[in-house]
Design a protein around this motif. Structure first.
Motif, mmCIF file in Angstrom:
data_model
loop_
_atom_site.group_PDB
_atom_site.id
_atom_site.type_symbol
_atom_site.label_atom_id
_atom_site.label_comp_id
_atom_site.label_asym_id
_atom_site.label_seq_id
_atom_site.Cartn_x
_atom_site.Cartn_y
_atom_site.Cartn_z
ATOM 1 N N LYS A 312 0.834 -1.206 0.000
ATOM 2 C CA LYS A 312 0.000 0.000 0.000
ATOM 3 C C LYS A 312 0.868 1.257 0.000
ATOM 4 O O LYS A 312 0.564 2.235 -0.704
ATOM 5 C CB LYS A 312 -0.928 -0.001 1.220
ATOM 6 C CG LYS A 312 -1.996 -1.083 1.174
ATOM 7 C CD LYS A 312 -2.750 -1.163 2.493
ATOM 8 C CE LYS A 312 -3.766 -2.294 2.493
ATOM 9 N NZ LYS A 312 -4.453 -2.443 3.789
ATOM 10 N N LEU A 315 2.151 1.793 -3.433
ATOM 11 C CA LEU A 315 1.117 2.346 -4.310
ATOM 12 C C LEU A 315 0.971 3.847 -4.105
ATOM 13 O O LEU A 315 0.811 4.610 -5.063
ATOM 14 C CB LEU A 315 -0.222 1.640 -4.049
ATOM 15 C CG LEU A 315 -0.331 0.200 -4.557
ATOM 16 C CD1 LEU A 315 -1.587 -0.463 -4.019
ATOM 17 C CD2 LEU A 315 -0.321 0.167 -6.094
ATOM 18 N N HIS A 318 3.536 5.693 -5.813
ATOM 19 C CA HIS A 318 3.429 5.595 -7.278
ATOM 20 C C HIS A 318 4.411 4.558 -7.837
ATOM 21 O O HIS A 318 5.070 4.765 -8.863
ATOM 22 C CB HIS A 318 3.689 6.971 -7.912
ATOM 23 C CG HIS A 318 3.105 7.117 -9.283
ATOM 24 N ND1 HIS A 318 1.908 6.563 -9.660
ATOM 25 C CD2 HIS A 318 3.569 7.779 -10.395
ATOM 26 C CE1 HIS A 318 1.655 6.866 -10.914
ATOM 27 N NE2 HIS A 318 2.649 7.601 -11.400
ATOM 28 N N LYS A 319 4.479 3.383 -7.157
ATOM 29 C CA LYS A 319 5.363 2.303 -7.586
ATOM 30 C C LYS A 319 4.577 0.990 -7.646
ATOM 31 O O LYS A 319 4.779 0.077 -6.823
ATOM 32 C CB LYS A 319 6.547 2.161 -6.620
ATOM 33 C CG LYS A 319 7.440 3.394 -6.538
ATOM 34 C CD LYS A 319 8.541 3.205 -5.509
ATOM 35 C CE LYS A 319 9.432 4.452 -5.430
ATOM 36 N NZ LYS A 319 10.494 4.292 -4.378
ATOM 37 N N PRO A 320 3.666 0.853 -8.607
ATOM 38 C CA PRO A 320 2.827 -0.351 -8.678
ATOM 39 C C PRO A 320 3.615 -1.620 -8.963
ATOM 40 O O PRO A 320 3.240 -2.708 -8.508
ATOM 41 C CB PRO A 320 1.866 -0.037 -9.822
ATOM 42 C CG PRO A 320 2.558 1.003 -10.648
ATOM 43 C CD PRO A 320 3.349 1.823 -9.670
ATOM 44 N N ALA A 323 5.025 -2.847 -5.726
ATOM 45 C CA ALA A 323 3.930 -3.374 -4.912
ATOM 46 C C ALA A 323 3.552 -4.784 -5.365
ATOM 47 O O ALA A 323 3.318 -5.683 -4.543
ATOM 48 C CB ALA A 323 2.723 -2.447 -4.999
ATOM 49 N N ALA A 324 3.523 -5.001 -6.690
ATOM 50 C CA ALA A 324 3.213 -6.325 -7.231
ATOM 51 C C ALA A 324 4.278 -7.339 -6.831
ATOM 52 O O ALA A 324 3.968 -8.509 -6.530
ATOM 53 C CB ALA A 324 3.096 -6.250 -8.752
ATOM 54 N N THR A 372 -4.086 8.762 -8.478
ATOM 55 C CA THR A 372 -2.928 7.864 -8.434
ATOM 56 C C THR A 372 -3.357 6.424 -8.190
ATOM 57 O O THR A 372 -2.916 5.495 -8.888
ATOM 58 C CB THR A 372 -1.951 8.313 -7.328
ATOM 59 O OG1 THR A 372 -1.456 9.620 -7.631
ATOM 60 C CG2 THR A 372 -0.775 7.352 -7.220
ATOM 61 N N LEU A 373 -4.238 6.226 -7.196
ATOM 62 C CA LEU A 373 -4.662 4.866 -6.851
ATOM 63 C C LEU A 373 -5.523 4.247 -7.944
ATOM 64 O O LEU A 373 -5.431 3.039 -8.211
ATOM 65 C CB LEU A 373 -5.418 4.882 -5.517
ATOM 66 C CG LEU A 373 -4.589 5.275 -4.284
ATOM 67 C CD1 LEU A 373 -5.442 5.238 -3.028
ATOM 68 C CD2 LEU A 373 -3.367 4.385 -4.126
ATOM 69 N N ASP A 376 -2.814 3.174 -10.408
ATOM 70 C CA ASP A 376 -1.745 2.261 -10.009
ATOM 71 C C ASP A 376 -2.234 0.920 -9.478
ATOM 72 O O ASP A 376 -1.521 -0.089 -9.606
ATOM 73 C CB ASP A 376 -0.848 2.930 -8.963
ATOM 74 C CG ASP A 376 0.022 4.019 -9.565
ATOM 75 O OD1 ASP A 376 0.070 4.100 -10.808
ATOM 76 O OD2 ASP A 376 0.645 4.791 -8.810
ATOM 77 N N ILE A 377 -3.410 0.873 -8.877
ATOM 78 C CA ILE A 377 -3.914 -0.410 -8.384
ATOM 79 C C ILE A 377 -4.186 -1.379 -9.545
ATOM 80 O O ILE A 377 -3.747 -2.538 -9.503
ATOM 81 C CB ILE A 377 -5.155 -0.216 -7.490
ATOM 82 C CG1 ILE A 377 -4.738 0.444 -6.162
ATOM 83 C CG2 ILE A 377 -5.841 -1.557 -7.200
ATOM 84 C CD1 ILE A 377 -5.885 0.745 -5.221
ATOM 85 N N MET A 380 -0.849 -2.560 -10.810
ATOM 86 C CA MET A 380 -0.244 -3.574 -9.937
ATOM 87 C C MET A 380 -0.859 -4.955 -10.206
ATOM 88 O O MET A 380 -0.134 -5.951 -10.353
ATOM 89 C CB MET A 380 -0.465 -3.194 -8.472
ATOM 90 C CG MET A 380 0.016 -4.246 -7.476
ATOM 91 S SD MET A 380 -0.567 -3.924 -5.798
ATOM 92 C CE MET A 380 -2.299 -4.384 -5.965
#
Length: 406
Positions: A312, A315, A318-320, A323-324, A372-373, A376-377, A380
């Motif tokens: 989270k 995310l 801004h680094k999906p 995060a993945a 952003t979310l 990016d979600i 991800m």
């Protein structure tokens, strides 16, 4: 005049009572009333120029005496305090009557100490503690503890306090009947009861605060813990973090979290998970990475909660892709029995977390974070199949018009 005679008769009856608790109460009430009556008279005399720097009252002696008598007789507060303290109709914990078993044990121990001048069996004290059912029982318990301490010092030359196990059971008794003010006395380093303050007793009081979501009591207990130099334990942090999380008090959690870390307390996984989850919920990325550093120093692998909290934070940063990668790593390390939990938590990340974190931001940052979310979600999730992880996640809550942008 009739009221005065009745009041004097009541005080006389109470004086003849064998209970030291009642005698103490009468003395307290009489002192309170005499003080108020005398103060009223002194203030009146002072205005007439009769009050001097000493304790004597100059001027018209007979008038002053009459004023004191009149104020004592007319003291409504005295009458109400007596009624509240000794009437069975008061209906409060403070005015409760001691249970028969506790009173019987108390009288036996009192007779042993005061008349026979011998130490009562330990079993009597343990039995008294377990039998406490109301505040008056706990009052009797504290009274006999004080008498036992004096007896141990003067007759047996025992200077040590009672052991920690006994003190913890006394705290349990106080908590059980709701006499928290008396329970807090167990944490005092210097007390007249011969009690040994210990962090275990503090835990019983903290659990009561947790049960009632009482942040004020939490703060009071932690102040007593610090003032009396009690060693913080991992269990202390567990309870404190739980209360802060339940009451949604992030500032207090950070305050005590720093205190635990500074004291060298090795935080449990559950405590760190709670701290990191709270940080991700409010979007405090800086705090989360500091907590993650503390976690990584004691644990190699992520728990499900700590790993998703880091995802989270990535995310928000801004680094999906990163995060993945964390989610893919979690999928490889967690036991097979918890894989289903990963799916459930990922669905919450999509459906619930964005709304939660966005509403806690300042107005000027909400729309930016929402955009952003929303971008990016999905990015991800789309990266996960390339890492060998196929997840069936519903994006409807994230992408609908009234979702995170609302």
């Amino acid at each position: 005049m009739q009221r005065v005679l009745k009041a004097r008769q009541l005080v006389r009856v109470l004086r003849n009572s064998s209970s030291p608790i009642l005698l103490n109460e009468v003395s307290r009430i009489q002192s309170h009333c005499t003080y108020e009556a005398t103060e009223s008279c002194l203030n009146s005399s002072s205005r007439r120029g009769y009050f001097t720097s000493g304790t004597a009252i100059c001027g018209n002696y007979m008038q002053t005496k009459h004023n004191i008598q009149r104020n004592v007789c007319q003291c409504e507060k005295c009458s109400m305090m007596l009624k509240a303290s000794f009437s069975t109709e008061a209906g409060t914990v403070e005015s409760s009557v001691a249970t028969e078993s506790v009173k019987e044990l108390y009288d036996k121990m009192l007779k042993s100490v005061m008349e026979q001048r011998s130490a009562p069996p330990n079993a009597w004290l343990w039995s008294l503690i377990k039998s406490c059912a109301n505040r008056e029982d706990v009052n009797l318990l504290h009274d006999i503890l004080q008498r036992l301490r004096i007896f141990r010092l003067s007759n047996l030359r025992i200077h040590e306090n009672f052991n920690c196990a006994l003190c913890q059971d006394i705290t349990k008794a106080c908590v059980r009947v709701g006499a928290i003010d008396l329970g807090k006395k167990v944490l005092w380093k210097h007390n007249v009861y011969g009690l040994t303050p210990n962090i275990g007793s503090a835990h019983h009081l903290l659990l009561f605060a947790k049960q009632h979501n009482d942040v004020k009591l939490l703060v009071e207990i932690m102040k007593l813990v610090k003032k009396n130099d009690l060693n913080l334990q991992p269990g202390t942090a567990e309870i404190v973090f739980s209360i802060c999380s339940q009451t949604d008090n992030w500032d207090l959690m950070c305050k005590y979290g720093k205190r635990f870390v500074k004291a060298g307390v090795k935080l449990r996984k559950t405590s760190l998970d709670s701290w990191m989850e709270f940080a991700s919920k409010i979007g405090d990325v800086d705090a989360l990475w500091k907590i993650e550093k503390i976690r990584s120093e004691s644990m190699k692998e992520h728990t499900l909660a700590s790993g998703l909290s880091c995802a989270k934070a990535l995310l928000i940063d801004h680094k999906p892709g990163d995060a993945a990668a964390i989610i893919q790593s979690l999928n490889q390390t967690i036991p097979d029995s918890r894989r289903q939990n990963l799916m459930i938590e990922l669905q919450k990340l999509v459906a619930d977390w964005p709304l939660e974190v966005i509403k806690r931001q300042k107005d000027e940052k909400r729309r930016e974070l929402a955009a952003t979310l929303q971008h990016d979600i999905p990015a991800m999730l789309s990266a996960l199949p390339n890492m060998g992880l196929n997840l069936d996640i519903n994006l409807e809550d994230l992408t609908r018009k009234e979702g995170v942008l609302s």
